[in-house]
Design an enzyme around this catalytic site. Structure first.
Site, PDB file in Angstrom:
ATOM      1  N   ASP A 119       0.841  -1.195   0.000  1.00  0.00           N
ATOM      2  CA  ASP A 119       0.000   0.000   0.000  1.00  0.00           C
ATOM      3  C   ASP A 119       0.879   1.248   0.000  1.00  0.00           C
ATOM      4  O   ASP A 119       1.999   1.241   0.537  1.00  0.00           O
ATOM      5  CB  ASP A 119      -0.894   0.041   1.244  1.00  0.00           C
ATOM      6  N   THR A 120       0.349   2.320  -0.529  1.00  0.00           N
ATOM      7  CA  THR A 120       1.094   3.579  -0.600  1.00  0.00           C
ATOM      8  C   THR A 120       1.615   4.005   0.764  1.00  0.00           C
ATOM      9  O   THR A 120       2.768   4.434   0.908  1.00  0.00           O
ATOM     10  CB  THR A 120       0.206   4.685  -1.185  1.00  0.00           C
TER      11      THR A 120
END
Length: 231
Positions: free
Chosen positions: A65-66
């Site tokens: 995930d970012t």
């Protein structure tokens, strides 16, 4: 092809945990997406030219995930990419995560087996939710430390399946959301307290990397008993 000059340095500082002629394991910073969006911008993919000049690579072997920091494997050639994809599919890759959660479990260790499914609404967009009709998802956890006030717990998470937002949704569903999770918990000035701590690839010999906690996580980890070995 663009005639614009290429930058002389990557768009963010590359912290390489492991590198050989086939594989790079990068310590991905929080806030950096792995994929370059339609409008371009900073991403892990935007750094590929600084990792290899070969035409047959690099490629992402998996995703983070970012807002998650830590171990991210990148294949520099097609053969190791295929080998890593097969290992992830066969679940022979070993990944552990560190998370600091609000509250926390009473027991020292446990197992979460909640199926997960993507839900979308026009008003709120998409998110992942526990759903009996969803894909099987399993996370095991163990407590590594607790704050003196008992309001924070430091967990080691092992994801046996690779569902989107799995660690975040499983922790939130148990009543102990991860600090800084703006989608399944509450925002925090230091962002999401989730680290892809270690990654072991089943090669011969096995490849192993450990990512240190980013600076923004360290205060919460220290409150739970973590000691920075570099200090």
């Amino acid at each position: 092809m663009s005639n614009l000059p290429q930058p002389n340095s990557p768009p963010f500082a590359l912290d390489i945990l492991y590198q050989d002629q086939h594989v790079v394991i990068l310590n991905k910073p929080a806030g950096i997406p792995v994929h370059t969006g339609p409008a371009g911008g900073v991403s892990v993919e935007a750094c590929f030219a600084f990792l290899s000049r070969r035409k047959d690579g690099p490629w992402l072997a998996h995703r983070l995930d970012t807002e998650t920091s830590g171990c991210l494997a990148i294949a520099l050639r097609k053969q190791p990419l295929i080998a890593m994809q097969q290992a992830f599919a066969a679940k022979t890759v070993h990944k552990t995560y560190w998370a600091v959660v609000h509250g926390g479990p009473d027991n020292a260790q446990g197992d979460i087996t909640l199926p997960l499914r993507k839900h979308s609404t026009k008003a709120e967009g998409w998110s992942i939710k526990p759903d009996p009709k969803g894909e099987p998802a399993r996370t095991t956890w163990r407590v590594l430390g607790r704050s003196k006030s008992k309001n924070l717990t430091w967990l080691e998470l092992t994801l046996h399946t690779g569902r989107t937002h799995q660690a975040r949704v499983h922790c939130a569903a148990m009543g102990w959301p991860i600090m800084g999770d703006t989608l399944y918990g509450k925002a925090h000035p230091q962002g999401l307290h989730l680290l892809a701590r270690s990654l072991t690839l089943p090669f011969t010999p096995p490849l192993h990397a450990i990512a240190p906690p980013r600076h923004g996580m360290q205060a919460a980890l220290k409150a739970c008993g973590w000691q920075n070995e570099t200090e």
